[in-house]
Structures are given as structure tokens and as C-alpha cells.
Scaffold this active site. Structure first.
Site, PDB file in Angstrom:
ATOM      1  N   SER A 180       0.190   5.158   3.415  1.00 15.45           N
ATOM      2  CA  SER A 180       1.311   4.495   2.860  1.00 15.45           C
ATOM      3  C   SER A 180       1.735   5.045   1.221  1.00 15.45           C
ATOM      4  CB  SER A 180       1.026   3.067   2.987  1.00 15.45           C
ATOM      5  OG  SER A 180       2.278   2.315   2.419  1.00 15.45           O
TER       6      SER A 180
ATOM      7  N   ASP B 206       5.444   6.243   3.854  1.00 11.03           N
ATOM      8  CA  ASP B 206       5.630   6.104   5.139  1.00 11.03           C
ATOM      9  C   ASP B 206       6.673   5.099   5.335  1.00 11.03           C
ATOM     10  OD1 ASP B 206       4.385   3.723   4.280  1.00 11.03           O
ATOM     11  OD2 ASP B 206       3.561   3.165   6.097  1.00 11.03           O
TER      12      ASP B 206
HETATM   13 MG    MG Z   1       4.145   1.900   3.046  1.00 11.29          MG
END
Ligand code: MG
Length: 447
Positions: free
Chosen positions: A95, A240
Site C-alpha cells: 500500500s 495500490d
Molecule cells: Mg493502499
């Protein structure tokens, strides 16, 4: 301390997050699934993505699962794919973590993040090392699917007022930070008739210009280009692309709590119903819910808690104050692409983003953290201390104490031996004061 943190397992790539770990997580998942079904696997743009994806594929195949490799995708894109075409998903991503990290996040059958209970089951198998092993003629098939991002974008376009957006021919500056959103966001905007200026739009796991976390201090170029090109909006995503942050047409960063309440207000103007947010969110969400006369449901921190609560109570909108917005008419997960399309829908009604943001009441936040070796015992004592407070106390996640003019939240970290203290009020001084009262309370409850 659990193996899976708030958002999957994460750490330095090829150190903690190494191929053996990826194999074993995938084998644990396959064992958990009874060696049956289809698992989709995708990754963000991190350097170690192919290495970890290959390992996870091998692990899943060894248990007998069928694996569909969908390539480099945003997390909401794999979630959309899993919901309709697979029984589970494995996303290789860390992330917004720094460049050197990577991680693994599991996705449930319905496209939501894996439940905490599911994670605990997988974790148990992971530590037991008792993995299912298919016989030689039952090891799984590996297939590839290259259209997941296209499908995802079409899904978004079908869920917004695309015609109104297209008529406006918006000019939008995007910074996808060389992350997975580079393969989706600029194309989404093109499909919505926008003139797109892209920076950091090449996929590059070294993240040469900025770390994957889209904080305002690393987005100054984006702000400058908005002004110099006279753009209507700026948007940046994390690695992401499940989260997105926005800049108005003046090049001003919109605080994420403000963003959340702006979207909540808009969604409620389209359809009345309950809204959902974690206990860490701002008073601004209370204001929006009260103004609309709808229920506001609080959850523990973590988008999975928000998403599942939304589904349980049929919420019209939910999200976290970090740019993670969830739109139930599309899917029950944080979605940076959908958030962008929805903000375009808002400005297609003729209002400027700066006007809407300036109307949101201002609150001040203060936060700190404190090291603590025995989180459970300390939190137990904090709870006992506040039990006879006059103020309203919420223990959904940690301890939240509501005051007339603000609130204080004391929460143990899920991954580190620290307790976090957050406060909010209408003045900066009062927010600091509330935070300090929390600090004193925790100090007095530590061993
Ligand atoms: Mg993320």
C-alpha cells in the site's frame, strides 16, 4: 501481536517479506479453502512484486487451487475481479509503505478484505505449517487474465453519471506516484472525457520521485501544475490506489477528513440512509449525519470493519479519514478510482471543489503516541478509570471519550507496542489539552 496487521502482512521485501513467507501464506490460504476453488493473484508496482507473486502462485498451486494471475492491478481492481470471478484473492502490496517494503493482503470470496476471523484461521495454519499438499495429478492450473483493469474501469464508469462528467471536459492533474494506479487512473479520466496531465505515471518500483504515501509535502509539483494549467482538480493515489487524495482548482490540498465529509454530504444528497466511519474520524461526519437526519454508525479502525458494517446496515456511504472512501453501489472496499470519478460527478453539478471544501466546518486535531509494553493490561486499566466518567465513553476500538467540545481517543496499535492518543476540538489549544489529558491518563495506567 498478530501476523496480519490492520491491512495484511507487511515488512521489508526479501527480508521479512521473503519468498518463503509468500509461499507459506498462499499454502495456508489454500489449506483454509480446502484445496478447492480459484484464487486471483495481483500485485502493485513494487520491485519485489514478481518475486513474491511467483512464490505465492507456487504455494497456491501446490495446495490444488486454480490460480488466475491478473498482473499489476490496484487493490480495488483485484477486489472487483474476485467478487465476480474467483473464490479468494492474494494481493502483493504494501500500500502506502515506503519503497523497500512489500506485503500480502488476502481478499475474501465477495471481494471484501478478508475478515479478522478468516485471517486468524489462515494465521493458525501458517504457524502450524500443516499445509494441504495436492497429489501429483491434482496440483493446480495457472491461468492469466489481462483485462481486470479494463473491467474495473468499466465498472466505475457504469456506477457514476458519466455523461454529465464528459460534457464538462474537465482538466485534471494526476500523480499516481508510479504505483498501480498508473495503469488505471489516467485511463479512467480519459474515458470520462477529461484532459489529463499525468505526473509519475510510469510504473516504476523504485518510486523515483516520491514514496507511495501521497502526503501534501511530496505533492507540491502536482499543486503547481494545477495552478499553471488552470486545472479543475488534482488527484494523487497511494501505491495500490485504494486511497486517493485531492487538490482543489486553486491547488490547495483538501484535508482527508474534510474530503470524507464532503463526499458523505454529497452521497446523502443523492440518497438518504445510514453512513459508517471508524471511531477515529472527525466530528465533521457527525455534523453531516445530523444535518441530513441519518444514523452515523461507528466502527473499529480498519476499512474492513467499515465495509462490513456498511453491508450489514445497508449504508449509503462510508469511509475513513485517510482518503479511503467506500461506495456501496459499486463495491464494498476503499476505492481511489471510484472516489475520483465521484468527485468529478460533484463538480459536474457546477460547484468548485474549493467552495465545497471551504464550507466544511474547521476542527483541530492533536495526536501523540506513547510506548507501552503491556498494551492489554494498560488498556484494561484505562477502561476501568473512565468507567465512572460523566462523559459518554465509546469502547468500540480503544477508548473514546466524548466531551461537549471535542473528543479524545486512546487506542493500542495492532502492530507495535505503542498506544496512540488522538484528540479533536474546535480550537487548537483545546485539542492539545484533550490530548494531554489522554497522555496523563495512559501514563497513570502504565505499570
Ligand atoms: Mg493502499
Amino acid at each position: 501481536m498478530s501476523f496480519f496487521g490492520t491491512n495484511g502482512v507487511r515488512g521489508t521485501a526479501n527480508e521479512y517479506i521473503n519468498p518463503q513467507l509468500a509461499i507459506d501464506v498462499a499454502r495456508s490460504l489454500g489449506t483454509y479453502m480446502g484445496s478447492e476453488g480459484i484464487v486471483a493473484i495481483g500485485r502493485d508496482t513494487r520491485y519485489s512484486g514478481d518475486m513474491l507473486k511467483s512464490a505465492a502462485i507456487a504455494g497456491a498451486l501446490s495446495t490444488g487451487l486454480t490460480v488466475i494471475d491478473i498482473g499489476i492491478v490496484p487493490t480495488p481492481s483485484i477486489q472487483y475481479y474476485v467478487r465476480d470471478h474467483a473464490n479468494a484473492g492474494i494481493m502483493i502490496t504494501a500500500s502506502h509503505n515506503p519503497r523497500e517494503d512489500n506485503g500480502i493482503k488476502l481478499i475474501a470470496d465477495d471481494g471484501t478484505e478478508f475478515s479478522r476471523d478468516g485471517e486468524r484461521e489462515v494465521e493458525k495454519i501458517y504457524y502450524s505449517k500443516e499445509f494441504a499438499a495436492a497429489s501429483w495429478d491434482r496440483t493446480g492450473d495457472l491461468r492469466t487474465y489481462t483485462n481486470a483493469n479494463e473491467d474495473y474501469l468499466q465498472g466505475i464508469i457504469d456506477s457514476v453519471d458519466a455523461n454529465s462528467i464528459r460534457q464538462e471536459r474537465f482538466r485534471v492533474v494526476v500523480d499516481t506516484g508510479c504505483g498501480a494506479g498508473s495503469l488505471t487512473l489516467p485511463f479512467l479520466l480519459q474515458k470520462l472525457g477529461c484532459e489529463v496531465v499525468t505526473i509519475n505515471g510510469q510504473i516504476d518500483g523504485t518510486f523515483p520521485w516520491r514514496n507511495p504515501e501521497p502526503t501534501p509535502d511530496v505533492l507540491t509539483e502536482l499543486a503547481d501544475i494545477i495552478k499553471s494549467r488552470g486545472a479543475d482538480m488534482g488527484v494523487a493515489q497511494d501505491g495500490d490506489a485504494d486511497r486517493a487524495v485531492f487538490f482543489d482548482e486553486k491547488g490547495h490540498f483538501i484535508d482527508e477528513e474534510t474530503l470524507l465529509s464532503m463526499m458523505a454530504k454529497y452521497m446523502l444528497s443523492m440518497k438518504k440512509g445510514p453512513i459508517v466511519t471508524p471511531v477515529s474520524s472527525s466530528q465533521r461526519m457527525v455534523d453531516v449525519a445530523e444535518e441530513a437526519g441519518v444514523e452515523l454508525a461507528w466502527t473499529a479502525v480498519g476499512s474492513i470493519n467499515v465495509a462490513r458494517k456498511m453491508r450489514d446496515i445497508g449504508a449509503v456511504f462510508g469511509g475513513e479519514g485517510n482518503g479511503g472512501l467506500i461506495f456501496p453501489e459499486f463495491q464494498y472496499c476503499r476505492d481511489g478510482g471510484m472516489a475520483c470519478a465521484k468527485f468529478l460527478e460533484i463538480i459536474a453539478t457546477g460547484r468548485k471543489l474549493s467552495d465545497i471544501a471551504e464550507r466544511v466546518p474547521v476542527y483541530f486535531n492533536a495526536k501523540t503516541k506513547i510506548r507501552c509494553n503491556d498494551l492489554d493490561a494498560t488498556m484494561e486499566r484505562v477502561r476501568a478509570q473512565v468507567a465512572d466518567y460523566d462523559q459518554q465513553v465509546d469502547t468500540t476500538d480503544g477508548v473514546k471519550i466524548w466531551h461537549k467540545d471535542g473528543w479524545l481517543l486512546i487506542r493500542p496499535s495492532g502492530t507495535e507496542p505503542i498506544i496512540r492518543i488522538f484528540a479533536e476540538s474546535n480550537t487548537e489549544d483545546r485539542a492539545e489539552e484533550l490530548m494531554n489529558s489522554g497522555l496523563q491518563l495512559v501514563e497513570s495506567c502504565k505499570e
